[in-house]
Design a protein around this motif. Sequence first.
Motif, PDB file in Angstrom:
ATOM      1  N   PRO A 184      11.134  15.595  18.914  1.00 45.33           N
ATOM      2  CA  PRO A 184       9.284  15.129  18.447  1.00 45.33           C
ATOM      3  C   PRO A 184      10.058  16.434  17.094  1.00 45.33           C
ATOM      4  O   PRO A 184       9.138  15.871  15.778  1.00 45.33           O
ATOM      5  CB  PRO A 184       8.935  16.533  19.181  1.00 45.33           C
ATOM      6  N   GLY A 185      10.301  16.764  16.927  1.00 45.50           N
ATOM      7  CA  GLY A 185      11.431  17.415  14.982  1.00 45.50           C
ATOM      8  C   GLY A 185      12.736  16.331  14.689  1.00 45.50           C
ATOM      9  O   GLY A 185      11.631  15.599  13.119  1.00 45.50           O
ATOM     10  N   ASP A 186      13.255  15.505  15.138  1.00 48.65           N
ATOM     11  CA  ASP A 186      14.652  15.195  14.523  1.00 48.65           C
ATOM     12  C   ASP A 186      14.565  13.056  15.093  1.00 48.65           C
ATOM     13  O   ASP A 186      15.335  12.342  14.131  1.00 48.65           O
ATOM     14  CB  ASP A 186      16.019  15.964  14.860  1.00 48.65           C
ATOM     15  N   GLY A 187      14.229  13.022  15.834  1.00 47.91           N
ATOM     16  CA  GLY A 187      13.584  12.240  16.670  1.00 47.91           C
ATOM     17  C   GLY A 187      15.271  11.400  17.688  1.00 47.91           C
ATOM     18  O   GLY A 187      15.283  10.762  18.054  1.00 47.91           O
ATOM     19  N   ARG A 240      13.915  19.248  26.102  1.00 44.40           N
ATOM     20  CA  ARG A 240      14.857  20.010  26.573  1.00 44.40           C
ATOM     21  C   ARG A 240      16.163  20.882  25.461  1.00 44.40           C
ATOM     22  O   ARG A 240      16.738  21.558  25.581  1.00 44.40           O
ATOM     23  CB  ARG A 240      16.237  19.970  28.087  1.00 44.40           C
ATOM     24  N   ARG A 241      16.186  19.673  24.846  1.00 44.53           N
ATOM     25  CA  ARG A 241      17.658  20.139  23.922  1.00 44.53           C
ATOM     26  C   ARG A 241      16.696  20.645  22.683  1.00 44.53           C
ATOM     27  O   ARG A 241      17.668  22.128  22.624  1.00 44.53           O
ATOM     28  CB  ARG A 241      17.208  18.529  23.221  1.00 44.53           C
ATOM     29  N   THR A 242      15.460  20.675  22.432  1.00 48.63           N
ATOM     30  CA  THR A 242      14.681  21.942  20.966  1.00 48.63           C
ATOM     31  C   THR A 242      13.974  22.973  21.721  1.00 48.63           C
ATOM     32  O   THR A 242      13.994  23.844  21.427  1.00 48.63           O
ATOM     33  CB  THR A 242      14.144  21.013  20.130  1.00 48.63           C
ATOM     34  N   GLY A 243      13.233  22.676  23.124  1.00 45.39           N
ATOM     35  CA  GLY A 243      12.054  23.193  23.864  1.00 45.39           C
ATOM     36  C   GLY A 243      10.744  23.331  23.215  1.00 45.39           C
ATOM     37  O   GLY A 243      10.042  23.502  23.470  1.00 45.39           O
ATOM     38  N   GLU A 244      11.087  22.347  22.388  1.00 41.41           N
ATOM     39  CA  GLU A 244       9.750  22.029  21.371  1.00 41.41           C
ATOM     40  C   GLU A 244       8.630  20.983  22.967  1.00 41.41           C
ATOM     41  O   GLU A 244       8.660  20.579  23.062  1.00 41.41           O
ATOM     42  CB  GLU A 244       9.536  21.219  20.368  1.00 41.41           C
ATOM     43  N   VAL A 245       7.086  21.472  22.521  1.00 42.50           N
ATOM     44  CA  VAL A 245       6.854  20.604  23.257  1.00 42.50           C
ATOM     45  C   VAL A 245       6.276  19.459  22.784  1.00 42.50           C
ATOM     46  O   VAL A 245       5.467  19.138  22.214  1.00 42.50           O
ATOM     47  CB  VAL A 245       4.696  21.742  23.585  1.00 42.50           C
ATOM     48  N   ILE A 246       6.481  18.828  23.561  1.00 40.50           N
ATOM     49  CA  ILE A 246       6.112  17.059  23.452  1.00 40.50           C
ATOM     50  C   ILE A 246       4.549  16.756  23.061  1.00 40.50           C
ATOM     51  O   ILE A 246       3.852  16.436  21.975  1.00 40.50           O
ATOM     52  CB  ILE A 246       6.255  16.119  24.514  1.00 40.50           C
ATOM     53  N   ASP A 247       3.536  16.899  24.295  1.00 47.06           N
ATOM     54  CA  ASP A 247       2.267  16.828  23.799  1.00 47.06           C
ATOM     55  C   ASP A 247       1.317  18.280  24.555  1.00 47.06           C
ATOM     56  O   ASP A 247       1.523  19.226  25.823  1.00 47.06           O
ATOM     57  CB  ASP A 247       1.827  15.616  24.518  1.00 47.06           C
ATOM     58  N   GLY A 248       0.122  18.141  23.646  1.00 47.34           N
ATOM     59  CA  GLY A 248       0.017  19.453  23.434  1.00 47.34           C
ATOM     60  C   GLY A 248      -1.264  19.771  24.213  1.00 47.34           C
ATOM     61  O   GLY A 248      -2.075  19.667  25.917  1.00 47.34           O
ATOM     62  N   VAL A 298      13.614  14.838  28.786  1.00 48.28           N
ATOM     63  CA  VAL A 298      11.969  15.784  29.111  1.00 48.28           C
ATOM     64  C   VAL A 298      12.047  16.540  30.082  1.00 48.28           C
ATOM     65  O   VAL A 298      12.369  16.652  31.451  1.00 48.28           O
ATOM     66  CB  VAL A 298      11.085  14.988  29.856  1.00 48.28           C
ATOM     67  N   GLY A 299      11.653  17.990  29.670  1.00 47.74           N
ATOM     68  CA  GLY A 299      11.133  19.239  31.090  1.00 47.74           C
ATOM     69  C   GLY A 299      10.110  19.380  31.352  1.00 47.74           C
ATOM     70  O   GLY A 299       9.286  18.666  30.152  1.00 47.74           O
TER      71      GLY A 299
END
Length: 105
Positions: A74-77, A97-105, A82-83
């Motif tokens: 989501p941040g850098d493309g 998994r790489r950044t820990g950011e949420v993909i969809d809320g 996916v976790g």
Amino acid sequence: MAARIKKGDKVVVITGKDKGKTGEVVRVFPDKDRAVVRGINVARRHQRQTASEQGGIISKEMPIHLSNIALAGPGDGKPTKVGFRLNKDGVKERFARRTGEVIDG
């Protein structure tokens, strides 16, 4: 098994003739482990003329195996796995998994 890649996701091709290209998932076939991605795995097909469509040689996106694509972070493309986890409200969410950011809320 939960869907790791869904319709509308931005994905990166990690292997094959279109390696490195990105596109949006148009359709997913979970039973066949394949997805159709806009602008990826394009084949030229002969089409017979019908009452509603013109005939000739058309370009068509063909399904690609899910193992050959990865979700774009989501941040850098960049490609990421996916976790799944439960958020503080107890709702299941997908995260990169790489950044820990949420993909969809």
